[in-house]
Motif scaffolding. Sequence first.
Motif, mmCIF file in Angstrom:
data_model
loop_
_atom_site.group_PDB
_atom_site.id
_atom_site.type_symbol
_atom_site.label_atom_id
_atom_site.label_comp_id
_atom_site.label_asym_id
_atom_site.label_seq_id
_atom_site.Cartn_x
_atom_site.Cartn_y
_atom_site.Cartn_z
ATOM 1 N N LEU A 185 -0.216 -8.755 -2.201
ATOM 2 C CA LEU A 185 0.504 -8.238 -1.038
ATOM 3 C C LEU A 185 1.090 -9.376 -0.216
ATOM 4 C CD1 LEU A 185 0.808 -5.550 0.846
ATOM 5 C CD2 LEU A 185 -0.933 -6.705 2.183
ATOM 6 N N PRO A 194 0.812 -1.223 0.000
ATOM 7 C CA PRO A 194 0.000 0.000 0.000
ATOM 8 C C PRO A 194 0.848 1.278 0.000
ATOM 9 C CG PRO A 194 -0.876 -1.573 1.561
ATOM 10 C CD PRO A 194 0.453 -2.113 1.117
ATOM 11 N N PHE A 214 -2.628 2.118 5.802
ATOM 12 C CA PHE A 214 -2.452 0.683 6.003
ATOM 13 C C PHE A 214 -1.674 0.528 7.295
ATOM 14 C CE2 PHE A 214 -0.363 -3.426 5.202
ATOM 15 C CZ PHE A 214 -1.468 -4.182 4.837
ATOM 16 N N LYS A 227 -5.397 -7.862 -5.064
ATOM 17 C CA LYS A 227 -4.377 -7.015 -4.426
ATOM 18 C C LYS A 227 -3.915 -7.612 -3.104
ATOM 19 C CE LYS A 227 -5.849 -2.553 -6.251
ATOM 20 N NZ LYS A 227 -6.663 -1.399 -5.870
ATOM 21 N N ALA A 228 -4.856 -8.168 -2.361
ATOM 22 C CA ALA A 228 -4.500 -8.738 -1.055
ATOM 23 C C ALA A 228 -3.565 -9.931 -1.232
ATOM 24 C CB ALA A 228 -5.770 -9.145 -0.302
#
Lengths: 550, 424
Positions: free
Chosen positions: B233, B154, B176, B229-230
């Motif tokens: 990450l 992020p 974040f 996106k998660a």
Amino acid sequence: MRRARFGLIAALLTVSVGAFWQSNTVVAQTKFTTGSSDPLIEYVNEQIRLGWEDNEVTPSPTADDAEWIRRLYLDLVGHIPPADKVEEFLSDKDEGKRSKLIDQLIDDPDYVRNFTEIWTNVLIGRNTPDRTSRAGLRKFLRESFARNRPWNEVVYDMVAAEGHFEENGAVNFILGQLQGNINSEEYHVEATARLTRIFLGMQVQCTQCHNHPFNEWKQDQFWGFNSFLRQTRRIDHDKYDPKTGQNEDDYSELAFTDFSGPVYYELRNGLVQVAIPNYLGTEIDPGGETNRRQELARLMCHDDAEHTVGKAYVNRMWGHFMGYGFTRPIDDMGPHNPASHPELLDRLTDEFVKSGYDTKQLARWICNTEAYNLTSQFNRNNEIDAPSAGEVPLFSHMYVKTMQAEQLYDSLLVATAAHRSGAGSFDKAEEQRERWLRDFLRIFGGNEEDEPTLFSGSIPQALLMMNGPLVDKATSAEPGSYLNSVLSDSRLRNDPARVRSLFVSALGRNPTASELTRLKKTMATSPTPLAAYQDLYWALLNSNEFIVNH
Amino acid sequence: MSLSTPAGMSRRHFLSHMATGSAMTLGATQFLSHLQANAAEVKRNQKACILVWLGGGAPTIDMWDLKPGSKNGGEFKPISTAGDLQISEHLPNIAKEMDSLSVVRAMSTREADHNRGSYFMHTAYVPNPTVVHPTFGSVVSYELGAKRKELEIPSFVSIGGGGMSPGFLGMSHAPFVVDARGNIQNANMDSVDPARLGNRLEMLATIENGFIGSNRGDIGQAHKDVYGKAVNLMTSQQMAAFKVDQEDAAVKQSYGGHQFGNMMLMARRLVETGVPFVEVRFPGGWDLHNDVFNTLKNQRLPMLDTGIAGLVRDLKARGMLDDTAIICMGEFGRTPRINANVGRDHWAASWSVMVGGAGLNGGVAVGETNQDGDRIVSESYLPGDLWATVSHALRIPLDTVHTSKRGRPMKLANGGQPIKDLIG
């Protein structure tokens, strides 16, 4: 192809309304009914249909029973239906089963709990303001919804309330908005803005600093409302804690404080103006003998010929069930922002007022309308009905809503049967829920003012769902869990039956043939059969379809 | 094929990365070399800002703008610095770096309530019932983060919590939050079996794609994007930036070797990876109504001193200081008058903020308070001026306008102007 798929399910599952999905032209000619015969519902359906005709859209078919029961549960009781209730409903041949289920859920204890949560969030937000009693407000709302008190009386209590924040929970709405220095001009600003926005559906707060840019509201309107609140203050009581040797927060109260005469405010050019209490054109005596908040409560809740309080409630509730209100935002009504269906809004308001501001009756009316019973799938003939793209809503299909944090939590409990495992007391379970919600809400952010149709998901939220303790527990297959009950049920011997049960529990529907084929392929590569079901359930609970109310 | 592959990452890459837990040790060295390769590019032009937040409101009269000889002066003496100003004797390490840092001594910010002050200092706007303004980290995330396609983590990280709301810029620009040790809640991959996760994501894709294709609007796809996106990450090599433990003991020691130092070190690692805004919440409150001098001298200031000085030295050594703005402030200052409990209370009328880096002039005291410190005798500044100065340094155009959800235009930094003595 998708449509065919859902059509097939509809054909299999829908009994009472099965005829409607087959062809759009049939829909246009046949009278819809859930089994309820209230003439007001007829009127609502006609008005909504006029909008379809004027805009040349054909409505989507009626939602199949599986889609509809999930929606109804989420909207009325705040969680998805348990799998056995879904099965029961799908196999029920009664033509009036929809209206019967509506009646049943409106009288469910979870209805009270759901609307208490919703209104607590609307009134004071998800992050409780300092020295405000969330428990007190909840208790007040819980009792109000449980007894189905008239909405105007509930509002009256909150506007006029005085006293201890737990003994009289109604004080917490205004109490939560009073922060900072009482002598500051700002002290009553937030309360003025929230009170008018939430109870009257009016955004007068822009007129705090200037005349309204788009209507005839002048700056004095804000200060006229603000004047009503000037006799109000919070008193915070501390108590000495011998353990720490410090004064700690004890309780707070909303109290009367002497104030008379006008309030002063500044125009943008620096000129100072005066305002006296003024409710939509009705001024009251600004003298010291007047109890201003009681006067305001009376004007709002009993003497307003326009029934503004009722109208604001109707609009908000229509938005709650349909995804969009008659105005956008739902709490910005006024000459600058005409309603999408003005006659319908007026009529519903009149009937709501005539019913004695009966909030259950209003919910019953809306849930029995044709629009509420349509599928959320749109098609070529009504894809222009897309409020998310800025169009005026025509309600020719249901709009997809995102589950609120509380709905998501409670739905996860239902899908995992954790609520039935009987582990721990009610208080303990509530405490656990509070803790998880706090965590969840910190991650979600306080988005209680977003439209329900907006997806505001974030990475931390996805991580919480993917790797967090709740879904982990849900997929652990420990005794008492839903997953365990499916795997140990001797009637569900084969894979498809078990997969089907997991689908019904999480999504309230059967898997499609193509889903089954694909999933089976993945499941075959799992290290153990148990892992395969756990991972499938994980995927179901993490899916977009689970987290939305459609 | 629409399998579970997260955007921007090949499936093979994903699987090889996840293949076995035991490969992680080997992976760690790869991460580092990967990071160093990135850092070389970063050095040239990646602008960033590190905000050190002193929650509770710090007594800046005892830190940056001392008043020896006044009844309000308190116990501390000023010392000379590498810059053209004096600061507290309890900030000796920062004093040596003051040629790179400046102090604005003429903040006048009117909000002396914790919540309102925090909001005002973070957003440049006073609280207003009509709108939630974005905290400045969210503004920088929106303006700079969105353009950094190579950034997998992020673009606004808050170390130690806080950081306020992204407001109308939306949750994708929310801070974040990680704790002081860099732990991200629910993102620990140690206990995850990669093969199981692969299966889960594959089944998830089957179900999600069905819903996306069912003609119900954009929510289904939006949900899938966030999950992509998660997963990105969770599996990104850039996650190493959070792992301060990978640094040598000597490096940690150069930041003071304490919790705050480690947080500052993490901030440097994040900026190096391309994160444009990091907020570090100082561990320990500054709401010093009681016993202000002992608390400052023995606890708060030594930590602040070594942590900030360590950061400045390190950024300088790595050639990053010219691109990284540093701000150190809380929601307000504290009363010049010393109260009966030898404390100082809330004070917003005349206080100081420390700022530097990213090409801003160092070693300068901007503005001036009177002899007792309770009045500004020069031009005064608002938080918007501060953020406009930072925006200038980060090359965010000052005429940028954002639009609230209700369609109202909002000027960047509330229309503030860069502080002249700090630029050019």
